[in-house]
Design an enzyme around this catalytic site. Sequence first.
Site, mmCIF file in Angstrom:
data_model
loop_
_atom_site.group_PDB
_atom_site.id
_atom_site.type_symbol
_atom_site.label_atom_id
_atom_site.label_comp_id
_atom_site.label_asym_id
_atom_site.label_seq_id
_atom_site.Cartn_x
_atom_site.Cartn_y
_atom_site.Cartn_z
ATOM 1 C CG ASP A 1 -2.654 4.003 -1.450
ATOM 2 O OD1 ASP A 1 -3.316 3.933 -2.510
ATOM 3 O OD2 ASP A 1 -2.824 3.208 -0.505
ATOM 4 C CG ASP B 1 -3.024 -0.595 -2.347
ATOM 5 O OD1 ASP B 1 -2.920 0.575 -1.912
ATOM 6 O OD2 ASP B 1 -3.666 -1.481 -1.760
ATOM 7 C CG ASP C 1 -6.305 0.957 -0.893
ATOM 8 O OD1 ASP C 1 -5.414 1.834 -0.895
ATOM 9 O OD2 ASP C 1 -6.372 0.046 -0.048
ATOM 10 C CB SER D 1 -0.950 -0.046 1.192
ATOM 11 O OG SER D 1 -1.852 1.015 1.155
#
Length: 445
Positions: A228, A230, A232, A87
């Site tokens: 960020d 990833d 999400d 992440s």
Amino acid sequence: MFGTSGIRGRVSEEITPELFFRIGSAIGKDVVVGRDTRKTSFMLESALIAGILCSGHDVSSVGIAPTPTVALAAKKRKEYGAVITASHNPPEYNGLKIVDGLGKEISREEERRISALAEKGVYYASYEKVGDFEVVDNAVDEHIDTALSFVDVEKIEKKKPLVVIDCGNGAGSVITPYVLRKAGCRVLSVNSEVSGYFNRQLEPTENSLQEMRSVVVSSGADIGIGHDGDADRAVAVDERGEMIGLDRQLALMCRRVLRNSSGKIITTVEASLCVREAVEDAGGKIEITPVGSVRIAERLLEKGGIFGGEPCGEYIFPNEILVPDGVLTALKLVEMVCEEGKASKLKSEIRAYPIKREKYPCRKKEEAMEKIVSEIEVFEGEVNREDGIRIDEDGWWMLIRPSGTEPVIRLTCEAKDKKKLEEIFGKADRIVRRCCLESGGAGGG
Ligand code: MG
């Protein structure tokens, strides 16, 4: 093995191909596998895939993709999904998130089952039972189509907004610039090439988004958005290159969701006053969960909520998918600006209040929390004990919560006026400071 959001750690220390091989073999299901753009992700993905196949289960490989893209592909196929990602953590970290066939992160019990099996060893299927491997090359296209179906593309196309997108060289690079263009935006991309290395810190903050913010100003863009690693999360800046602010952005999104539908809004114990006000002003009801998007997703399922969001910029649109989707969030933020007016104007419509935060070193966090909970009763208000202790009263709230990763206890207080804030903060600070000291403090004794 599993922490608050999947498995996370330093590569070649806690995180090794061997561990991922064991976990792969322990999942015990057919799995859709994807990865973020970190240099180490392919190595770990290869080990995970080998583990899944050798346990006799099939793998559908989507390659580099955001977490929500993998979750959506898993939901579509009614299979488990696994994403190799850490992440927003620094480059030396990596990790794993696993979702179920509903596209929701797996439960604590399921994590425990997988950990226990992985610790026991590896199950090797006989050669004719080894799993099948297929490459899935349309997961990103599927996600693009799905996300576009949740916004009014005609409205965006008419305005043709100029959008600066900063993917932080993360997984969003393979989708967000394209989906924005497809929605009718004019797009400038910053840090959106995939190289395995990162030009900025992966957590989207005022500081890490500096380059994007200056491009917004120099290009005269309508909005800037940062992801960020990833994708999400999505965090917005206004047309002056200034952050909307995490609390205000969440409040604006809640207000917007409630314009078009009614129902419960789910957020966490960390949500600020402006979020509650925005929801109540729009005629909605807010419900509070422990920190973590998994907990929000579970509550959304349980209560049939219409939207869930964490102040860090992770928003769940449950009709789409039960993990936070930064790609859809980016589209929704753009749609908001097209429909409701300039980003800076929207920002000014949400009132932010004074807030104070402090952290206290504490070796025995549980013991200290017990003392704090009994002493903090001097405050009257609505008490929520789901994650630390949160007290809500007219015009102010406070949260005292042990950190999940550090030997500290954190205190947050927010109030509508400064005098009240000083009063409640002062009182709470004395209690928390003393209880932490009595329970070991910073150590040494
Ligand atoms: Mg993330």
